[in-house]
Write an enzyme that holds these catalytic residues in place. Structure first.
Site, PDB file in Angstrom:
ATOM      1  N   CYS A   1     -25.742  22.867  11.427  1.00  0.00           N
ATOM      2  CA  CYS A   1     -26.753  21.809  11.414  1.00  0.00           C
ATOM      3  C   CYS A   1     -27.616  21.913  10.176  1.00  0.00           C
ATOM      4  O   CYS A   1     -28.195  22.962   9.917  1.00  0.00           O
ATOM      5  CB  CYS A   1     -27.624  21.883  12.667  1.00  0.00           C
ATOM      6  SG  CYS A   1     -28.951  20.654  12.683  1.00  0.00           S
TER       7      CYS A   1
ATOM      8  N   PHE B   1     -11.170  10.908   6.008  1.00  0.00           N
ATOM      9  CA  PHE B   1      -9.779  11.186   6.398  1.00  0.00           C
ATOM     10  C   PHE B   1      -8.897  11.450   5.173  1.00  0.00           C
ATOM     11  O   PHE B   1      -7.785  10.924   5.063  1.00  0.00           O
ATOM     12  CB  PHE B   1      -9.209  10.031   7.222  1.00  0.00           C
ATOM     13  CG  PHE B   1      -9.857   9.887   8.577  1.00  0.00           C
ATOM     14  CD1 PHE B   1      -9.664  10.844   9.565  1.00  0.00           C
ATOM     15  CD2 PHE B   1     -10.657   8.792   8.855  1.00  0.00           C
ATOM     16  CE1 PHE B   1     -10.262  10.707  10.809  1.00  0.00           C
ATOM     17  CE2 PHE B   1     -11.261   8.657  10.102  1.00  0.00           C
ATOM     18  CZ  PHE B   1     -11.057   9.613  11.079  1.00  0.00           C
ATOM     19  N   THR B   2      -9.426  12.267   4.262  1.00  0.00           N
ATOM     20  CA  THR B   2      -8.683  12.583   3.048  1.00  0.00           C
ATOM     21  C   THR B   2      -7.531  13.520   3.390  1.00  0.00           C
ATOM     22  O   THR B   2      -7.729  14.660   3.795  1.00  0.00           O
ATOM     23  CB  THR B   2      -9.611  13.236   2.005  1.00  0.00           C
ATOM     24  OG1 THR B   2     -10.709  12.346   1.736  1.00  0.00           O
ATOM     25  CG2 THR B   2      -8.879  13.527   0.720  1.00  0.00           C
ATOM     26  N   ARG B   3      -6.330  13.015   3.239  1.00  0.00           N
ATOM     27  CA  ARG B   3      -5.116  13.761   3.570  1.00  0.00           C
ATOM     28  C   ARG B   3      -4.102  13.563   2.443  1.00  0.00           C
ATOM     29  O   ARG B   3      -4.223  12.624   1.651  1.00  0.00           O
ATOM     30  CB  ARG B   3      -4.500  13.239   4.882  1.00  0.00           C
ATOM     31  CG  ARG B   3      -5.390  13.343   6.094  1.00  0.00           C
ATOM     32  CD  ARG B   3      -5.481  14.777   6.590  1.00  0.00           C
ATOM     33  NE  ARG B   3      -6.169  14.834   7.881  1.00  0.00           N
ATOM     34  CZ  ARG B   3      -7.469  14.924   8.033  1.00  0.00           C
ATOM     35  NH1 ARG B   3      -8.241  14.926   6.957  1.00  0.00           N
ATOM     36  NH2 ARG B   3      -8.007  15.009   9.240  1.00  0.00           N
ATOM     37  N   PRO B   4      -3.083  14.423   2.359  1.00  0.00           N
ATOM     38  CA  PRO B   4      -2.045  14.201   1.349  1.00  0.00           C
ATOM     39  C   PRO B   4      -1.421  12.815   1.498  1.00  0.00           C
ATOM     40  O   PRO B   4      -0.910  12.456   2.557  1.00  0.00           O
ATOM     41  CB  PRO B   4      -1.025  15.312   1.650  1.00  0.00           C
ATOM     42  CG  PRO B   4      -1.836  16.401   2.273  1.00  0.00           C
ATOM     43  CD  PRO B   4      -2.871  15.687   3.098  1.00  0.00           C
ATOM     44  N   GLY B   5      -1.546  12.001   0.469  1.00  0.00           N
ATOM     45  CA  GLY B   5      -0.951  10.681   0.477  1.00  0.00           C
ATOM     46  C   GLY B   5      -1.751   9.601   1.166  1.00  0.00           C
ATOM     47  O   GLY B   5      -1.299   8.449   1.231  1.00  0.00           O
ATOM     48  N   ARG B   6      -2.951   9.932   1.683  1.00  0.00           N
ATOM     49  CA  ARG B   6      -3.702   8.930   2.433  1.00  0.00           C
ATOM     50  C   ARG B   6      -5.185   9.257   2.436  1.00  0.00           C
ATOM     51  O   ARG B   6      -5.581  10.417   2.538  1.00  0.00           O
ATOM     52  CB  ARG B   6      -3.204   8.880   3.885  1.00  0.00           C
ATOM     53  CG  ARG B   6      -3.908   7.859   4.767  1.00  0.00           C
ATOM     54  CD  ARG B   6      -3.357   7.918   6.192  1.00  0.00           C
ATOM     55  NE  ARG B   6      -3.917   6.870   7.025  1.00  0.00           N
ATOM     56  CZ  ARG B   6      -5.039   7.000   7.730  1.00  0.00           C
ATOM     57  NH1 ARG B   6      -5.705   8.147   7.696  1.00  0.00           N
ATOM     58  NH2 ARG B   6      -5.489   6.001   8.466  1.00  0.00           N
TER      59      ARG B   6
END
Length: 260
Positions: free
Chosen positions: A96, A235-240
């Protein structure tokens, strides 16, 4: 325990210690944090908490005591002038960043508009995400720490800071970015956490134009980002990844708009 079989083993654990933050000898807050890069933490915390400008800091002393660590911040204009901020009511837990704030206006603050910033290449966020894992040695050893990284517009990592608290990691990064040679407008921040309101507020307070998070943003964080001009990515992910506000800074975003 694995597949029904037990094996005795030693394990590496992340440190979590109370850090007593004081401005000119006056106690302000006790934050639970990882005991690394504490000078950067002091500078970043002072900026994002709107207590003092970083250039007003004349000295930082890190002192270990039996109970934890005392972080003594000395400034050009001591709190005795009558403009001292009220101390927080309760300690800040590692999960927090707003714990202990005494009034709603302290929490729901609206930072000034961020600058225009540079335009990110189409693969910049994915390149930074791919490179970040190898720059998290403490998390690799313990599996318990968040990271915050400063990346250039092509996705190259320039600075990385780790902490058991996501907001502490961002404060440490912001503090490190105040050193000469770092242009806040020429890049973006990447964090290994959700994009909560406090994370978006800290980024905007520091003038960071783009914040990319591995997990979801909150609705309040998106509202703040839209108001102050921050490009917020979740939602930073590989390819998206998902762009929630001000997509004009990202190459390859169709139409330059997001849904209202």
């Amino acid at each position: 325990m694995e597949a029904g079989a037990s094996t005795p083993a030693d394990d590496l654990l992340a440190e979590e210690v109370p850090v007593d933050i004081r401005f000119d000898g006056v106690a302000f807050a006790v934050m639970m944090a990882s005991p690394s890069d504490l000078e950067d933490f002091a500078v970043g915390f002072a900026l994002t908490e709107r207590r003092i400008a970083p250039d007003a800091i004349v000295g930082i002393q890190v002192r270990e005591v039996i109970e934890g660590i005392v972080l003594e911040i000395s400034t050009r204009e001591p709190a005795a002038s009558g403009r001292a901020p009220a101390p927080r009511a309760i300690p800040g837990r590692s999960g927090c960043g707003l714990c202990g704030s005494r009034a709603l206006e302290e929490v729901l603050r609206r930072p000034a508009a961020v600058g225009e910033g540079g335009r990110l290449g189409a693969g910049a966020i994915e390149a930074a995400l791919s490179a970040l894992r190898s720059r998290q040695p403490l998390n690799a050893a313990t599996g318990a720490l968040h990271a915050a990284a400063w990346c250039d517009t092509a996705g190259g990592l320039r600075l990385v800071r780790e902490d058991i608290g996501r907001h502490n990691a961002l404060d440490k990064l912001i503090g490190a970015m105040r050193r000469p040679g770092t242009a806040v407008q020429d890049g973006f921040a990447l964090v290994t956490s959700r994009a909560s309101y406090e994370m978006a507020a800290k980024a905007a307070e520091a003038g960071i134009p783009v914040l990319a998070a591995m997990s979801a943003p909150s609705a309040l964080a998106v509202d703040l980002a839209r108001d102050c001009g921050l490009t917020l990515v979740g939602f930073t992910r590989p390819g998206r990844h998902v762009v929630y506000s001000h997509p004009q800074r990202l190459d390859g975003v169709e139409g330059g708009r997001v849904a209202g």
